[in-house]
Scaffold this motif. Structure first.
Motif, PDB file in Angstrom:
ATOM      1  N   LYS A  98     -51.815  -1.086  54.437  1.00 23.96           N
ATOM      2  CA  LYS A  98     -53.053  -2.146  54.687  1.00 23.96           C
ATOM      3  C   LYS A  98     -54.272  -1.861  54.319  1.00 23.96           C
ATOM      4  CE  LYS A  98     -51.870  -1.654  59.060  1.00 23.96           C
ATOM      5  NZ  LYS A  98     -51.785  -1.727  60.397  1.00 23.96           N
ATOM      6  N   SER A  99     -54.315  -0.446  53.551  1.00 22.48           N
ATOM      7  CA  SER A  99     -55.540  -0.074  52.972  1.00 22.48           C
ATOM      8  C   SER A  99     -56.116  -0.778  52.125  1.00 22.48           C
ATOM      9  CB  SER A  99     -55.616   1.264  52.620  1.00 22.48           C
ATOM     10  OG  SER A  99     -54.581   1.532  51.401  1.00 22.48           O
ATOM     11  N   GLY A 100     -57.357  -1.202  52.307  1.00 18.09           N
ATOM     12  CA  GLY A 100     -58.103  -2.241  51.275  1.00 18.09           C
ATOM     13  C   GLY A 100     -57.895  -3.615  51.617  1.00 18.09           C
ATOM     14  N   VAL A 101     -56.689  -4.054  51.328  1.00 15.30           N
ATOM     15  CA  VAL A 101     -56.422  -5.575  51.466  1.00 15.30           C
ATOM     16  C   VAL A 101     -56.696  -6.126  52.978  1.00 15.30           C
ATOM     17  CG1 VAL A 101     -54.728  -7.247  50.845  1.00 15.30           C
ATOM     18  CG2 VAL A 101     -54.760  -5.465  49.528  1.00 15.30           C
ATOM     19  N   PHE A 102     -55.884  -5.624  53.870  1.00 20.14           N
ATOM     20  CA  PHE A 102     -55.941  -5.869  54.990  1.00 20.14           C
ATOM     21  C   PHE A 102     -56.502  -5.089  55.948  1.00 20.14           C
ATOM     22  CE2 PHE A 102     -52.483  -8.638  53.476  1.00 20.14           C
ATOM     23  CZ  PHE A 102     -53.052  -9.736  53.691  1.00 20.14           C
ATOM     24  N   ALA A 103     -57.449  -3.971  55.742  1.00 23.77           N
ATOM     25  CA  ALA A 103     -58.068  -2.951  56.269  1.00 23.77           C
ATOM     26  C   ALA A 103     -58.877  -3.660  57.594  1.00 23.77           C
ATOM     27  CB  ALA A 103     -59.127  -2.128  55.657  1.00 23.77           C
ATOM     28  N   ALA A 104     -59.052  -4.873  57.565  1.00 22.11           N
ATOM     29  CA  ALA A 104     -59.890  -5.574  58.591  1.00 22.11           C
ATOM     30  C   ALA A 104     -58.874  -6.456  59.548  1.00 22.11           C
ATOM     31  CB  ALA A 104     -61.200  -6.470  58.259  1.00 22.11           C
ATOM     32  N   GLY A 105     -57.818  -6.208  59.293  1.00 23.36           N
ATOM     33  CA  GLY A 105     -56.586  -6.785  60.094  1.00 23.36           C
ATOM     34  C   GLY A 105     -56.483  -6.262  61.516  1.00 23.36           C
ATOM     35  N   ARG A 106     -55.571  -6.562  62.320  1.00 23.93           N
ATOM     36  CA  ARG A 106     -55.168  -6.142  63.657  1.00 23.93           C
ATOM     37  C   ARG A 106     -54.572  -4.472  63.244  1.00 23.93           C
ATOM     38  NH1 ARG A 106     -50.413  -8.652  65.605  1.00 23.93           N
ATOM     39  NH2 ARG A 106     -51.101  -8.213  68.023  1.00 23.93           N
ATOM     40  N   PRO A 107     -55.093  -3.635  64.283  1.00 20.80           N
ATOM     41  CA  PRO A 107     -54.660  -2.189  64.049  1.00 20.80           C
ATOM     42  C   PRO A 107     -53.082  -1.895  64.190  1.00 20.80           C
ATOM     43  CG  PRO A 107     -55.590  -2.299  66.008  1.00 20.80           C
ATOM     44  CD  PRO A 107     -55.719  -3.763  65.613  1.00 20.80           C
ATOM     45  N   ASN A 108     -52.380  -2.663  64.626  1.00 26.92           N
ATOM     46  CA  ASN A 108     -50.841  -2.630  64.896  1.00 26.92           C
ATOM     47  C   ASN A 108     -50.232  -1.897  63.697  1.00 26.92           C
ATOM     48  OD1 ASN A 108     -51.927  -4.662  66.512  1.00 26.92           O
ATOM     49  ND2 ASN A 108     -50.239  -4.538  67.685  1.00 26.92           N
ATOM     50  N   LYS A 109     -49.246  -1.095  64.305  1.00 25.25           N
ATOM     51  CA  LYS A 109     -48.480  -0.499  63.147  1.00 25.25           C
ATOM     52  C   LYS A 109     -47.373  -1.245  62.516  1.00 25.25           C
ATOM     53  CE  LYS A 109     -45.857   3.919  62.586  1.00 25.25           C
ATOM     54  NZ  LYS A 109     -45.101   5.107  63.265  1.00 25.25           N
ATOM     55  N   ILE A 110     -47.108  -1.111  61.417  1.00 23.11           N
ATOM     56  CA  ILE A 110     -46.078  -1.933  60.727  1.00 23.11           C
ATOM     57  C   ILE A 110     -44.844  -1.101  60.172  1.00 23.11           C
ATOM     58  CG2 ILE A 110     -45.604  -3.380  58.811  1.00 23.11           C
ATOM     59  CD1 ILE A 110     -48.539  -4.329  58.751  1.00 23.11           C
ATOM     60  N   VAL A 111     -43.621  -1.575  60.627  1.00 25.86           N
ATOM     61  CA  VAL A 111     -42.638  -0.548  60.140  1.00 25.86           C
ATOM     62  C   VAL A 111     -41.656  -1.518  59.243  1.00 25.86           C
ATOM     63  CG1 VAL A 111     -40.399   0.180  60.874  1.00 25.86           C
ATOM     64  CG2 VAL A 111     -42.432   0.637  62.275  1.00 25.86           C
ATOM     65  N   ASN A 112     -41.368  -0.968  57.935  1.00 24.26           N
ATOM     66  CA  ASN A 112     -40.670  -1.882  57.023  1.00 24.26           C
ATOM     67  C   ASN A 112     -39.026  -1.598  57.330  1.00 24.26           C
ATOM     68  OD1 ASN A 112     -42.673  -1.860  54.963  1.00 24.26           O
ATOM     69  ND2 ASN A 112     -42.332  -0.037  54.124  1.00 24.26           N
ATOM     70  N   ASP A 113     -38.536  -2.831  57.642  1.00 26.41           N
ATOM     71  CA  ASP A 113     -37.248  -2.862  57.885  1.00 26.41           C
ATOM     72  C   ASP A 113     -36.527  -4.189  57.614  1.00 26.41           C
ATOM     73  OD1 ASP A 113     -34.506  -2.834  59.219  1.00 26.41           O
ATOM     74  OD2 ASP A 113     -35.377  -1.952  61.090  1.00 26.41           O
ATOM     75  N   TYR A 114     -35.585  -4.244  56.530  1.00 29.09           N
ATOM     76  CA  TYR A 114     -34.946  -5.458  55.847  1.00 29.09           C
ATOM     77  C   TYR A 114     -33.503  -5.286  56.502  1.00 29.09           C
ATOM     78  CZ  TYR A 114     -38.944  -5.185  52.748  1.00 29.09           C
ATOM     79  OH  TYR A 114     -39.967  -5.018  52.012  1.00 29.09           O
ATOM     80  N   SER A 115     -32.977  -4.713  57.665  1.00 28.79           N
ATOM     81  CA  SER A 115     -31.672  -5.173  58.265  1.00 28.79           C
ATOM     82  C   SER A 115     -31.502  -6.366  58.803  1.00 28.79           C
ATOM     83  CB  SER A 115     -31.486  -3.892  59.239  1.00 28.79           C
ATOM     84  OG  SER A 115     -32.317  -4.090  60.273  1.00 28.79           O
ATOM     85  N   ALA A 116     -30.300  -6.639  59.193  1.00 33.09           N
ATOM     86  CA  ALA A 116     -30.024  -7.966  59.796  1.00 33.09           C
ATOM     87  C   ALA A 116     -30.734  -7.930  61.182  1.00 33.09           C
ATOM     88  CB  ALA A 116     -28.488  -8.107  59.922  1.00 33.09           C
ATOM     89  N   ASP A 117     -30.480  -6.996  61.920  1.00 28.86           N
ATOM     90  CA  ASP A 117     -31.199  -6.987  63.315  1.00 28.86           C
ATOM     91  C   ASP A 117     -32.857  -7.078  63.208  1.00 28.86           C
ATOM     92  OD1 ASP A 117     -28.713  -6.487  64.700  1.00 28.86           O
ATOM     93  OD2 ASP A 117     -28.825  -4.388  64.794  1.00 28.86           O
ATOM     94  N   ALA A 118     -33.338  -6.404  62.407  1.00 33.74           N
ATOM     95  CA  ALA A 118     -34.814  -6.447  62.269  1.00 33.74           C
ATOM     96  C   ALA A 118     -35.158  -7.864  61.645  1.00 33.74           C
ATOM     97  CB  ALA A 118     -35.268  -5.302  61.136  1.00 33.74           C
ATOM     98  N   THR A 119     -34.471  -8.460  60.923  1.00 35.35           N
ATOM     99  CA  THR A 119     -34.591  -9.724  60.380  1.00 35.35           C
ATOM    100  C   THR A 119     -34.789 -10.633  61.629  1.00 35.35           C
ATOM    101  OG1 THR A 119     -33.593  -9.382  58.382  1.00 35.35           O
ATOM    102  CG2 THR A 119     -33.759 -11.628  59.033  1.00 35.35           C
TER     103      THR A 119
END
Length: 339
Positions: A98-119
């Motif tokens: 999120k640095s730079g592009v969405f630095a001013a967005g919400r501060p919530n943590k983002i987790v990468n997950d491409y699994s079926a359950d996460a989808t």
């Protein structure tokens, strides 16, 4: 159902990344006014993603469309990132995606997950933020970002076994109308088409089919997509803003060689009395594989500019000069080729 059918003829959509405070903090009233302007101007396709401001764009879009009839517009969002309730501290955010592009967005943590359950969880969370009961299209987001390095193939394999199958099932059950990849790299699209085992309905390709960058997509993506009757939604037609008067290219300050090329395009446009926005949008839509283009906007007046650009009459000599000066690939479809 094809992507074009799902979009119901809406060739101009609205990409909502700017509503996630992309590059700057946008006042709430301005964000809402921008969506209202899009609706007033007849835009009925809205694309968003959890990643845009860690859910902020979805929240704002959901609020803006809450009183609109759900059958009156087409909605797409993305999977691959889960937005957590946990808040990141500022130092962690400065080192992350999120640095730079969405630095001013919400501060919530983002987790990468491409699994079926996460989808499935991502879709459920998006529905809540968007205040709706259904999605039309779902894109698997950013599976080959630069900051993933060689690890992107691992993410792709997870998605192939997870998100691909989950979204195929949802489509076959009629829960969504279609799915595909939403990426700004051509490699994962090429790989998906080469595999042949998945049956995506189309792709959202951002930044890789524009006046400034289209050669590889022309060579590798468009022909394969056409063979398989899959269609393309083009995001980032203004190349992160440099083609619309901004200073960014590829989400960073534009390098000297890109600025120089833009100036050459502007020179041809000025000679023919053409706006560069009109050239950028109409170039994209001249490709028969492209079903829609979704420029982003963070100010209401930008929407009217996009609509006007789409309707602008561009003389054929402008396109001939672009081709003659090698500012577009020789085999790039142009509006004059359809005449």
């Amino acid at each position: 159902m094809s992507i074009r059918d799902t979009l119901a003829g809406h060739v101009l959509g609205f990409g909502t990344a700017p509503l996630g405070n992309m590059f700057r903090a946008i006042p709430e009233a301005e964000a809402q006014a921008t969506v209202e302007a899009a609706w007033t101007q007849g835009v009925r396709y809205f694309d968003t993603a959890p990643f845009y401001g860690a859910g902020l764009a979805e929240i704002r879009l959901g609020e803006a469309l809450a009183q609109r009839p759900r059958d009156a517009y087409v909605l797409s969002t993305k999977v691959g990132r889960i937005i957590l309730d946990e808040v990141e501290d500022a130092s962690a955010r400065s080192l992350g995606e999120k640095s730079g592009v969405f630095a001013a967005g919400r501060p919530n943590k983002i987790v990468n997950d491409y699994s079926a359950d996460a989808t499935l969880r991502s879709i459920e969370d998006s529905l809540k933020r968007l205040k709706t009961d259904r999605l039309d299209l779902v894109w698997i987001h950013d599976i080959a970002q630069d900051f993933y390095g060689d690890e992107w193939l691992s993410y792709f394999e997870t998605a192939r076994k997870g998100a691909f199958r989950a979204l195929t099932r949802l489509r076959d059950e009629g829960v969504i109308k279609g799915w595909g990849l939403g990426v700004n790299k051509v490699e994962p699209i090429e790989l998906t088409l080469d595999l042949g085992e998945a049956q995506p309905d189309g792709f959202l390709l951002a930044g890789r089919y524009s006046l400034l960058d289209h050669e590889r997509a022309l060579q590798r993506v468009m022909p394969k997509a056409a063979e398989r009757n899959t269609e393309i939604v083009v995001g980032g037609p203004y190349s992160s803003g440099i083609l619309a008067g901004g200073a960014h290219f590829e989400y960073q300050k534009a390098p000297a060689e890109i600025i120089a090329k833009v100036e050459r395009i502007k020179s041809v446009a000025h000679r023919h009395g053409v706006s560069i926005k009109a050239a950028a949008l109409q170039f994209v839509l001249a490709n028969p594989a492209v079903a829609s283009v979704i420029p982003g906007a963070s100010k209401p007046e930008r929407i009217a500019e996009d609509v006007a650009a789409l309707a602008e009459v561009i003389p054929a000599d402008f396109w001939r000069d672009l081709r003659a000066e090698r500012l577009v690939a020789e085999n790039a479809p142009l509006p004059i080729d359809r005449a």
